[in-house]
Design an enzyme around this catalytic site. Structure first.
Site, PDB file in Angstrom:
ATOM      1  N   LYS A 181       0.979  -0.684   0.025  1.00  0.00           N
ATOM      2  CA  LYS A 181       0.320   0.044   0.247  1.00  0.00           C
ATOM      3  C   LYS A 181       1.296   1.056   0.370  1.00  0.00           C
ATOM      4  CE  LYS A 181      -2.012   2.582   1.738  1.00  0.00           C
ATOM      5  NZ  LYS A 181      -2.065   4.409   1.898  1.00  0.00           N
ATOM      6  N   GLU A 256       9.093   1.377  11.452  1.00  0.00           N
ATOM      7  CA  GLU A 256      10.164   2.361  11.264  1.00  0.00           C
ATOM      8  C   GLU A 256       9.535   3.977  11.050  1.00  0.00           C
ATOM      9  OE1 GLU A 256      12.298   4.929   9.798  1.00  0.00           O
ATOM     10  OE2 GLU A 256      12.877   3.727   8.272  1.00  0.00           O
ATOM     11  N   CYS A 289      14.031  10.099   7.461  1.00  0.00           N
ATOM     12  CA  CYS A 289      13.487  10.065   8.865  1.00  0.00           C
ATOM     13  C   CYS A 289      14.958  10.389   9.151  1.00  0.00           C
ATOM     14  CB  CYS A 289      12.701   9.042   8.842  1.00  0.00           C
ATOM     15  SG  CYS A 289      13.327   7.662   8.500  1.00  0.00           S
ATOM     16  N   GLU A 388       9.593  16.127  15.298  1.00  0.00           N
ATOM     17  CA  GLU A 388      10.271  16.179  13.820  1.00  0.00           C
ATOM     18  C   GLU A 388       9.560  16.996  12.699  1.00  0.00           C
ATOM     19  OE1 GLU A 388      10.802  12.285  11.272  1.00  0.00           O
ATOM     20  OE2 GLU A 388       9.213  12.457  12.003  1.00  0.00           O
TER      21      GLU A 388
END
Length: 491
Positions: A181, A256, A289, A388
């Site tokens: 997906k 993750e 990331c 973040e």
């Protein structure tokens, strides 16, 4: 041309799902838009629970045959997929650049070759997978890696094909079937991968691609009781929802998630190297990331380091990612632009100072382009340090002792990666031993070997993938114990 095909820079892309080896349309669609100029790229099939159920059923039906396929044949087919990727590398690179705005030169030189390498690496690793038998009081104990079943792989928009194949290659090598997906913000290369896998000879239902929104297709997939593994790369809030759905079926997860990694620069470091490492964090417009977005610099060299970083950052060229001279392209989506700009504006209002960059300036850049930004005078507990941003925004703090540097680095809820710049090997060993991170780089950045484990600590993730760790996740490990001289002839 078929109504279900769209053309991106001369490359035809099927906008439908791939389920059970067949292209399948949906009742609804969503518009995929290029971040480069806002141009629509196509109307993409919008999957729902019905398509999710069909894909899981197709994967379940294909699983026994694929799991029973000899390792050598599975490896051969994965090598054929790698061949297909290499043959269509230029097409994949162009489409991905249009779809997510990352640099075309990066796709050509590094990203897409690594996509092919993902398949080749795990094909080779599969053939070597094994463990010598244990012997206990004469009993032999044999360890086997049994395929788990249908796997749902949910991938992000910042490196769509690279991360899709990082998951799909070991899952397929292990003998599992896959439902991929992709992100609704960058779905196109997943569709091309489906074509490549089909042409390579993967049996119908072994690799399925379901497009759509996470709240619709994604939610249905992760809650499905027939799914045996879920691997997700993305945000912490989404991971919590996925984990809650998976918990009902006790489906194993690999997550993750976000990062807020530090770059520790000690006074004994090579400052040119440290500044180069820092400016590298603006790669992909900061949408990485692993990016070391928190610069922690020892007080005596902070001024000189800042000068060298500023000099490098102001030389960066921002613009069209298709241009070979461009260093920084656009952010992926208007929502991402608003998010990044909001972080910066709130930080400035709270007392931060912009050394360079700052809030968006439509008159200067326009579109989804955001200037590389460095903020200082930030508190450790401030939002801009703790959360973040996922954009081209770095913060700079200073420290006076090694202990303070480690404290600042670890005083955060994330633990994905860290980078250390120092000229002292003993210091490097002391500091890296104390850092909470899945990966630590010393005097380098983003050097990756697929043999090594990858993942995050704390809220940066759950589990590790890479090398044999991938097979440990995507398989059910089984120990078979056989008694000595335990065979009886019943003939």
């Amino acid at each position: 041309m078929s109504e279900h095909l769209t053309t991106v820079a001369g490359v035809a892309v099927d906008t439908r799902h791939l389920i059970g080896g067949e292209r399948v349309a949906s009742a609804g669609t969503f518009t995929d838009v290029s971040p480069i100029d806002g141009a629509p790229l196509g109307e993409i099939a919008r999957g729902t629970g019905a398509e999710a159920d069909a894909a899981v059923a197709a994967a379940g039906a294909a699983f026994p045959g694929w799991a029973a396929t000899p390792r050598a044949e599975r490896a051969r087919l994965l090598e054929a997929v790698a061949d297909g990727v290499e043959k269509r590398l230029e097409e994949l690179a162009v489409v991905e650049t249009h779809d997510n705005g990352a640099l075309l030169r990066s796709h050509r030189r590094g990203v897409l070759p690594r996509v092919a390498h993902n398949f080749r690496f795990f094909a080779d690793r599969l053939l070597k997978l094994g463990h010598g038998d244990f012997v206990t009081r004469g009993h032999s104990q044999h360890v086997s890696w049994d395929p788990a079943g249908p796997c749902v792989l949910i991938t992000p928009w910042n490196a769509p094909l690279l991360l899709a194949t990082w998951k799909a290659a070991p899952a397929l090598a292990a003998g599992n079937t896959v439902i991929l997906k992709p992100s609704e913000w960058s779905p196109l290369t997943a569709s091309l991968l489906a074509d490549i896998a089909t042409a390579a000879g993967l049996p119908p239902g072994v690799l399925n691609v379901v497009q759509g929104y996470g709240s619709e297709a994604g939610a249905a997939l992760v809650a499905h009781p027939a799914v045996r593994r879920i691997s997700f790369t993305g945000s912490v809030p989404t991971a919590r929802r996925i984990a809650a759905s998976a918990a009902a079926n006790l489906t194993p997860l690999s997550l993750e998630l976000g990062g807020k990694s530090p770059l520790l620069v000690f006074a004994d470091a090579d400052l040119d190297l440290a500044a180069d490492l820092a400016v590298e964090q603006y790669d992909n417009a900061g949408q990485v990331c692993l990016a070391a977005t928190r610069l922690l610099v020892e007080e005596p060299v902070a001024g000189e380091f800042t000068r060298r970083l500023t000099e490098r950052a102001t030389r960066l060229t921002q613009g069209d990612p298709r241009d070979a001279a461009t260093d920084i392209g656009p952010l992926v989506h208007p929502r991402q632009l608003e998010k990044v700009d909001g972080f910066v504006r709130r930080a400035l209002a709270a007392g931060a100072r912009a050394v360079f960059g700052g809030p968006r300036d439509d008159a200067r850049l326009g579109g989804l382009y955001y200037p590389p930004t460095l903020l200082t005078d930030v508190a450790q507990d401030s939002e801009i340090v703790q959360e973040e941003v996922f954009g081209p925004v770095l913060t700079l703090q200073t420290f006076t002792t090694e202990a303070e540097a480690v404290h600042l680095a670890d005083d955060i809820r994330f633990g994905l990666a860290a980078t250390v710049a120092t000229g002292d090997p003993e210091r490097a060993r002391r500091v890296t031993a104390q850092l909470v991170a899945g990966t630590v780089w010393v005097n380098c950045f983003y050097v990756r070997d697929l043999r090594a484990p990858f993942g995050g600590s704390r809220q940066s993730g759950v589990g590790r993938e890479g090398g044999d760790w991938s097979f440990d996740f995507y398989c059910d490990l089984k120990t078979t114990v056989t008694a000595p001289n335990g065979w009886t002839d019943h003939a």
